[in-house]
Structures are given as structure tokens and as C-alpha cells.
Write an enzyme that holds these catalytic residues in place. Structure first.
Site, short mmCIF file in Angstrom:
data_model
loop_
_atom_site.label_atom_id
_atom_site.label_comp_id
_atom_site.label_asym_id
_atom_site.label_seq_id
_atom_site.Cartn_x
_atom_site.Cartn_y
_atom_site.Cartn_z
N MET A 268 33.83 87.78 91.67
CA MET A 268 35.10 87.47 92.30
C MET A 268 36.21 88.34 91.72
SD MET A 268 36.73 85.74 94.49
CE MET A 268 38.48 86.05 94.72
N GLU A 303 34.24 94.78 93.23
CA GLU A 303 35.32 93.90 92.75
C GLU A 303 36.51 94.73 92.29
OE1 GLU A 303 34.78 90.99 93.65
OE2 GLU A 303 32.62 91.16 93.85
N1 0A1 Z 1 35.48 87.83 97.36
C1 0A1 Z 1 34.25 87.89 96.62
C2 0A1 Z 1 33.19 86.99 97.05
C3 0A1 Z 1 33.34 85.55 96.80
C4 0A1 Z 1 33.66 84.73 97.84
C5 0A1 Z 1 33.67 83.38 97.68
C6 0A1 Z 1 33.35 82.86 96.47
O1 0A1 Z 1 33.30 81.52 96.30
C7 0A1 Z 1 33.33 80.71 97.41
C8 0A1 Z 1 33.04 83.68 95.40
C9 0A1 Z 1 33.05 85.02 95.59
C10 0A1 Z 1 33.65 89.25 96.84
O2 0A1 Z 1 33.68 89.76 97.95
O3 0A1 Z 1 33.11 89.80 95.92
ZN ZN Z 2 34.42 91.39 98.36
#
Ligand code: 0A1
Ligand code: ZN
Length: 879
Positions: A268, A303
Site C-alpha cells: 500500500m 508503490e
Molecule cells: N493501492 C494498493 C493496493 C491496495 C488496495 C487495497 C488494499 O486494501 C483493501 C490494500 C492495498 C496498490 O495498488 O498497490
Molecule cells: Zn496500485
């Protein structure tokens, strides 16, 4: 319980109130964590009705202890608290809201919001987890600066981290201490993060292009201190790449990564404090495979790249999720291609995409890259949003060309810095920079389903013309019965059958070169290439220039020809896959009809040719020697017969192994090496070629092959070789090979959960029919826990997703097992439950008997009291 209700894109409105600055104080204590929030709130200028609007904040599983506006505690009749909201009926134009809530991180098994992993506190706020931390307008278009104070026990939580820069720290009475962090960049709350625990760090630094020194830290549990080198090196490469390629510089003095064991996804991008699933950051030659090293590099980069594509410029609402994810996946794919073998990266990505995303697009949960409604947004972190989103960005890059794309990207970051925007905003920048009309192209964002192109070609000897007809059609998907034609760029070449070379192409009187793009915009288009001196074989959709299925009536001779002559490496590989698929089709039919299977000698000769050809690209060769997966073969069948597919693929593999045994042995020995392990392209290529050869030899349980596998296993040079050998021994029909190796492996690695995950996966993907009993048995293994998503994926996910013959056992036991797990996970971790259920939702693809069994299990799940996550998926699957 009433059914959860969908949220619609067309209902979007800016919030009536926005928060400009957020002050948080966390008092972390077992059983009684307190969160104080002071929000600087004001009316939203774009909402005319803001003055009459109540203040509406999201909040779930919070226990409100205090509330005040501008220092005045509110009377109970001045506000209302429900299970999901806090509403203050009347508020001034501009004010400070103070709240205090109590939460229970130790009881949080959903791993959303603030939770504990191995005793350490951490957060996951995307998409809507922040509402489980405090009352807040939990939506990405509310962006505030944050100042966060963490208070913890000095012994238990010596490390207290949050976004931005540390400002102040100190001791407190009772053995407690605090740290205050300040994040100067306005951000939506989904990018908030905190970590508190007993962690150690590895530190390095990066000097940015403008000469600023950034401190880089990777925080891990002590025993993992040796496993961060690769992630750190990857981070530095990614930082440099983003400066060089996109002109993007990092914007804080500190960048932190933390590894946690319990995490729903890969990682994340929280501002300045990325939180990673330990599986996505830790590597060591002895414990991680080449694939894992490459995955870590890709995720670290992904990330990091979000710092601009996602954080500095974010999404207006969650319907725009692909704005940040599609773009960022495209960026990380290009980074990995630049750092490793570009053709192999493309082949791997496309092979995965055509298997998994095509299946999603053809199933009951199919949705556009920009959906128009959802019940539970975490169900939309999908291959469509991420990978198809990236394919669409790639098409844009190819349509406008790199230079205009880069200009469009600069314009996008400049114009929207610090804002929450939409997909149109992004595409508009590309249209402006290139001068192209991307109106029709926008349909890619709103239409679900995989477009199918039927291509036909004819060579006119008399006129020296090649006539190509392309017809497109996108099948109906749930809620979208009718589709409009898309703008599809088809990159192609015409390969002369005499010369074996790409022919120069002239279209409508214009020379377009030997490799060019034609634009398919209508349902059907006819292209006439003139001055084509010899009969060609067309090489279509080079590099997978659009995420579509392309059919062309190639003969096997055509495919064998392209396999050796196509100048496009990707299409050479694809010709081999198509050739193998034609042979597999015959064998699947033979198996079903109970007819003796006969191997197509043309495939054998094509493979022999590959094994004897001069090549300097071993990585591509390894890909070319790899047969299409059972899942991909299934994708091509009108009705999936898992047993016939398995039998046919095994037959092809064994036939090739028998016919080419000596060549595979030679390739094995030529590529074996004792050099110290490095996750570098050349070594990786040699290892994969060697291991492909070994897998052929093991498919016929060749005595020499068995000995090589055993030796490779015992030598233990690196996890790539060990895992491959262990898999081959375990998947052989000989228990005497499997059991001792599995025992040795588990004795050696019992202490390392990420290695034990591999041990689980290897066992539950064996083709032998007793595997289901083993899955049940392993679920009681001390290293397994349903509460840890990595364990669930390694054991249950691998069984249901990769062991097709056994999951689809005709007695329905595989389906039952998965449904039992889903029911239990629905209570513990709804997000993971809603993901792990996927194979059951694909029932339409199977025979009637299996359909009935799968549906019965879905009905059994539906009868439970369901989380919105599982509810949404099950309803769609049974609709
Ligand atoms: N934005 C992060 C992915 C991610 C999405 C949701 C999460 O929990 C519900 C955790 C991580 C990425 O694209 O890496
Ligand atoms: Zn992402």
C-alpha cells in the site's frame, strides 16, 4: 438484515464540507485504544446547499466518547450516530470538530483500519478503512494535511511511525512515549498510515535529481534484517527511473517501507510510509525464487510510482480507481521491462492477462475499467481495473507516441497536482498533447468484456495485393447487452513466405512501413495492401497491441513459419502457443471421444527447431518451450473439460519429452551453473531454461531426470532451483520421491512462514487424486492459519485456482471445501472471502453436473448472514 445497497457513479457530488487540516492523537493500549481527532472543517465552495447541509462523517465499529465543535461539547440532540455515520445537524461555516473514539485493533481480523499483526500495530485505509479509525469524510476528494501523534508503550512499541516527517518525540509517565509526525502534502485519508511496534530498520539514502538527500528506511522484524537488500536496491532504481522517464522527483526527506505479515493485498502506497505484505518485500536467495525477486522489484516500484500517480494526483471517487492503478501498473511494467528482459516481461504479463483477466471479463463479475456502480469497493481491486487499465494506458501511449504521452503526463501532473480528478482529466491531457481525438477511445473505459476480432486475409497474386478484413464484436456482459465498436489499434506486419522477411506495406497509396498500426474503428473494415510482391503470412496484433481476442484461420504451416520468421518476438512466441493449442484441441477431442491420442509431428519438429536454433535470448526460449497453461487452454474451449485438458496437455508434454529427451538433457547441462546466486537477467534466463528442460524430463519420470531433480533439490543452491525440483518430485506419480523431499524441506524451513507457504502450495497443486484429503490435513498444520491471508492464498487459493482436475472433482468435494472456507472467512476477513470464492463463480463454463454442484455451494453460502463483500459476489454469480 436488509440487503446492502449499491453506490452509483452518476450520483457523485462534491462533499458539502471539506477538511483542510487533520490532527490525530492515538493512545495505543491493549483493549482500549483511543483516537482523538481534531478536524479543521469548512463548507465546500462548489456546493450551493452547503450552508443548509448537516456535517456527515463516516464511521464504523467506533465507540464515540466525546464530541465538540470549537471547544463546545455537543448535546446529544445536536448530532446522531448510526452504525455507519455521525451526523451533526447544524454547523458553522468554518469550525474545529473534536471527537474521541475507542477502537479495538486486537479484535480486527478483517485487516482494514487499525489492526495488529504479530503484536505490531498497523493500518490499511484504502479504500474505506479510515472510517474504522475515526469519524471522517472517508472519500478521496477530501484532501487535508495531517499531523499525527502516536503514544505507545516504550518497551512494546519502541518504534512509532506515520506519514511525513517526524517533528517531535518524548517520554511520558508510566513507561510510555510519543512521536509527532507531520505530513505537509494534502492527502485523502485512504493514504493515512501508522505503524507501532518492535521493529528494526535498514537505512540507505538517495540523492534526487535536484540534489536533495532522501533517507530510505525499510522496517522489519529483527529476524528479517538480512532480507531487505533487494527491495532497497529496487527502490533506488525505481526512484532514478521515475526521474529519468517521467521527470518525477520524490517530495519528502524520508521514505519508509514496513513489512507486515498479515496483509490483505500486496502493498500500500501510503504517503511516505508504504506498508508491504512481507511476501512482497522480503527476499533472500535461499528463500525466494527468481519470480519472487522480480515480483518484489515490481511491487516496490509500483508503490513508489504511486507517489505521483495516485498520491500527488489522486482519484475524485472510487469509480476512478483505474486512473491511478492502470497508469501505475503501466509504469511498473515499463520499469520492469527496462530493468530485465523486455520481451519476457511482455510475454509473462500477456500470458497472465489472457488467462485471468479474460476469464474475469467473461464471467459474472465482469465490469468496465470504470464501473458505474458497486456495493463493496474492495471487490473492485481487480485484474480489469489494474491490468486491463494498464493495457488501455499502453494503447494510449502507442496511439499518441511516447513523446506526446510524456508531454500529456507532465501536463496531467502539473495541472492536477494536489487534486482529486477523473479519468477524463487524464485522457484530456493526452488528447491535448497529441492533438488526437480520443472520443471513441473513451469507450474502453465504459464497456466491459473482451472484444473479439475475426480476421481474414487473402493474397491476390494477379494484383500483388493483400486484402485484410477485420471484424470486431464485444460480447454481452452482465448489465451491458449491447456494445459499440471500439477504437482498436492493430499492430501488424506481413511476412513474405519466400523471403521470410517483413514486407514493405502500402495502404491507401501511403507507404506505412514494415511494421505498422492499422486502426479498427468500425464493426468491420477492409484493408488493401498494395505492391505486395510475394504471398505473406500476416503477423497480427504484434506485442499484443490491444487487449482483445484475435482469431485468424492460420494453418499449422503458417504458425510454424511465423514461429521461426516473425520479426516480432512476442508474436513468435504467440505463434508457438497457437500451434500448441491447435494440437491440444485435437487431443482434447480424442480424449473425450475415447480415441487413441496421436501427437502432431509438426509440433515436435517446431520444438526441435527451437532447441537447435542459435539464440542469445534464453529467457524467451524458455517461454517458447512452455506449453500454454491448463487455465489458458480452458479459456479457449467453449465448455471446459478439466480432465480432457489435463490429459491432453500431459500427453503433449510427455510426447515432446520422449521425442526430444537428449536435447532437453543437453539444455539442462548447458545451463547448470555453480555461480553465486544473483537475481540478474542472464542468470534468471539460464535457470528458467534449465528448469523447463528438467520439467520435460520429469514428465516422463526419466531416470536421469529424476536423479538431476534430486541432486538439484539436495544441492540447495537457491530457492528457484530447490522449489522447481521439489515441485517436480512432489508432482511425480512416485510417492517415494515426494515424501522424503517434502519432509526435509519442512524440517529445514518450519520457522519461515513465507517458505512454508511455498511448501503448502507445492503439495496442494499435485495432480494426484488424494490431494483434497491433503488440503484438509494441511489446514490443521501448525504453520497454517485462516486468519493470515498469505496462508489462505498459499493453501486454499492455490488448490482452488491452480489444481483444476482436483478442485473440479466430480463428487463436488473440492467445491464443498472451498465453500466451507468462504463461510468461515466471511466472518473473519470478508475481503479475502470475496476473493477466494472466485473459482466457484465461474460455474457457467463447466458441464451440467458440475454446474449444479457449484451452484449448490453458492446457494449454501448465500443462506449465511453475509458481509457486503461476499454478498455482492454471490449475488452476481447466481444472477
Ligand atoms: N493501492 C494498493 C493496493 C491496495 C488496495 C487495497 C488494499 O486494501 C483493501 C490494500 C492495498 C496498490 O495498488 O498497490
Ligand atoms: Zn496500485
Amino acid at each position: 438484515m436488509s440487503a446492502p445497497q449499491p453506490t452509483y457513479l452518476h450520483d457523485y457530488q462534491p462533499p458539502a464540507h471539506r477538511v483542510t487540516h487533520t490532527e490525530l492523537t492515538f493512545d495505543l493500549a491493549p483493549g482500549a485504544t483511543r483516537v482523538k481527532a481534531r478536524l479543521h472543517v469548512e463548507r465546500h465552495p462548489e456546493r450551493d446547499d452547503a450552508a443548509e447541509s448537516p456535517l456527515t462523517l463516516d464511521g464504523e465499529q467506533l465507540s464515540l466518547k466525546a464530541i465538540a465543535i470549537d471547544g463546545q461539547p455537543l448535546d446529544p440532540d445536536e448530532y446522531r450516530v448510526s452504525d455507519t455515520q455521525l451526523i451533526v445537524h447544524r454547523v458553522p461555516e468554518r469550525f474545529l470538530l473534536d471527537t474521541e473514539v475507542e477502537i479495538a485493533p486486537e479484535a480486527n481480523t478483517a485487516l482494514e483500519g487499525l489492526y495488529q499483526s504479530n503484536g505490531m500495530y498497523c493500518t490499511q485505509c484504502e479504500a474505506e478503512g479510515f472510517r474504522r479509525i475515526t469519524y471522517y469524510p472517508d472519500r478521496p476528494d477530501v484532501m487535508a494535511t495531517f499531523s499525527t501523534t502516536l503514544i505507545g508503550d516504550a518497551q512494546r512499541e519502541p518504534v512509532l511511525l506515520s506519514n511525513g516527517n517526524p517533528l517531535e518525540r518524548g517520554e511520558l509517565p508510566g513507561g510510555r512515549h510519543f512521536v509527532t509526525w507531520e505530513d505537509p502534502h494534502p492527502k485523502p485519508c485512504y493514504l493515512f498510515a501508522l505503524v507501532a511496534g518492535d521493529l528494526e530498520k535498514v537505512e540507505d539514502s538517495f540523492t534526487t535529481v535536484s540534489g536533495r538527500e532522501v533517507v530510505l528506511q525499510i522496517w522489519v522484524e529483527e529476524e528479517n534484517l538480512d532480507n531487505t537488500d533487494h527491495a532497497m536496491a529496487s527502490l533506488k532504481r525505481a526512484m532514478a527511473w521515475d526521474e529519468q522517464t517521467y521527470g518525477r522527483e520524490y517530495d519528502l526527506d524520508l521514505f519508509m517501507i514496513v513489512a507486515v505479515n498479515d496483509f490483505n493485498m500486496g502493498a500500500m502506497e501510503n504517503k511516505g510510509l508504504n506498508i508491504f505484505n512481507s511476501a512482497a518485500v522480503l527476499t533472500h536467495p535461499q528463500t525466494a525464487t527468481d519470480a519472487a525477486f522480480q515480483r518484489v522489484e515490481g511491487i516496490v516500484a509500483h508503490e513508489y510510482f504511486h507517489n505521483w500517480s495516485g498520491n500527488r494526483v489522486t482519484c475524485r471517487d472510487w469509480f476512478q480507481l483505474s486512473l491511478k492503478e492502470g497508469f501505475t501498473v503501466f509504469r511498473d511494467q515499463c520499469f520492469s521491462a527496462d530493468t530485465n528482459s523486455a520481451p519476457v516481461k511482455r510475454i509473462e504479463d500477456v500470458a497472465f492477462f489472457r488467462t485471468a483477466q479474460f476469464a474475469e471479463d467473461a464471467g459474472p463479475t465482469a465490469h468496465p475499467i470504470r464501473p458505474d456502480h458497486y456495493i463493496e469497493i474492495t471487490n473492485f481491486y481487480t485484474l480489469t481495473i489494474y491490468e486491463k487499465g494498464a493495457e488501455v494506458v499502453r494503447m494510449l501511449r502507442n496511439l499518441v507516441g511516447w513523446e506526446a504521452f510524456r508531454q500529456g503526463s507532465d501536463r496531467y501532473f502539473e495541472r492536477f497536482d494536489g487534486q482529486a480528478v477523473t479519468i477524463e482529466d487524464f485522457v484530456d491531457c493526452m488528447a491535448e498533447a497529441s492533438g488526437l481525438d480520443l472520443g471513441q477511445f473513451m469507450r474502453w473505459y465504459s464497456q466491459a468484456g473482451t472484444p473479439e476480432i475475426d480476421a481474414h486475409g487473402e493474397y491476390d497474386y494477379a494484383k500483388s495485393e493483400y486484402h485484410l478484413t477485420l471484424r470486431q464484436r464485444t460480447p454481452a456482459t452482465p448489465g451491458q447487452p449491447d456494445k459499440l465498436p471500439l477504437h482498436i489499434p492493430v499492430r501488424l506486419g506481413l511476412v513474405g513466405t519466400k523471403s521470410g522477411e517483413d514486407l514493405r506495406m502500402t495502404l491507401d497509396g501511403e507507404v506505412i512501413g514494415k511494421d505498422a498500426v492499422v486502426h479498427l474503428r468500425e464493426d468491420e473494415q477492409h484493408f488493401v495492401f498494395t505492391d505486395i510482391a510475394e504471398a505473406p503470412v500476416p503477423s497480427l496484433l504484434r506485442g499484443f497491441s490491444a487487449p482483445v481476442k484475435l482469431r485468424f484461420p492460420y494453418s499449422r504451416e503458417d504458425l510454424a513459419f511465423l514461429l521461426t520468421h516473425d520479426s516480432d518476438g512476442f508474436n513468435r512466441w504467440d505463434a508457438g502457443q497457437r500451434l500448441a493449442l491447435l494440437a491440444l484441441d485435437d487431443l482434447i477431442a480424442a480424449h473425450r471421444n475415447g480415441v487413441e491420442k496421436v501427437m502432431d509431428v509438426r509440433v515436435v519438429e517446431a520444438f526441435r527447431g527451437l532447441l537447435h536454433a542459435e539464440t542469445d535470448d534464453k529467457a524467451v526460449l524458455a517461454e517458447m518451450l512452455t506449453l500454454p497453461s491448463e487455465a489458458y487452454i480452458a479459456e479457449q474451449q467453449p465448455l471446459v473439460d478439466v480432465d480432457a485438458i489435463h490429459a491432453a496437455r500431459t500427453f503433449v508434454k510427455q510426447s515432446l519429452a520422449m521425442a526430444l529427451r537428449d536435447d532437453f538433457l543437453r539444455v539442462y547441462h548447458d545451463n547448470a551453473s555453480d555461480a553465486p546466486y544473483a537475481p540478474e537477467p542472464e542468470q534468471i534466463a539460464a535457470r528458467s531454461l534449465k528448469n523447463v528442460a528438467l520439467s520435460y524430463l520429469m514428465s516422463i519420470e526419466d531416470e536421469e531426470g529424476i536423479e538431476l531433480a534430486q541432486r538439484q533439490f539436495s544441492a540447495g543452491h537457491n530457492m528457484t532451483d530447490v522449489r522447481c525440483a521439489l515441485t517436480l518430485l512432489t508432482h511425480s506419480s512416485r510417492g517415494d520421491l515426494a515424501d522424503p523431499a517434502l519432509r526435509l524441506f519442512s524440517e529445514k524451513w518450519a520457522h519461515d512462514p513465507l517458505v512454508m507457504d511455498q511448501w503448502f502450495s507445492i503439495q496442494v497443486t499435485r495432480p494426484q487424486s488424494d490431494v483434497l484429503e491433503r488440503v484438509t490435513f494441511l489446514m490443521d498444520h501448525p504453520a497454517f492459519s485462516l486468519k493470515n491471508p498469505n496462508r489462505v492464498r498459499a493453501l486454499i487459493g492455490a488448490f482452488a485456482g491452480q489444481n483444476r482436475v482436483n478442485f473440479h472433482r466430480i463428487d463436488g468435494a473440492g467445491y464443498r471445501l472451498l465453500a466451507d472456507v468462504v463461510i468461515e472467512l466471511n466472518r473473519l476477513n470478508p475481503e479475502i472471502a470475496a476473493r477466494i470464492i472466485t473459482p466457484l463463480t465461474r460455474w457457467q463454463r463447466f458441464d451440467e453436473q458440475r454446474q449444479a454442484l457449484m451452484k449448490a455451494e453458492l446457494e449454501r453460502i448465500r443462506a449465511e448472514e453475509l458481509s457486503p463483500n461476499v454478498f455482492e459476489v454471490v449475488e452476481k454469480a447466481l444472477a
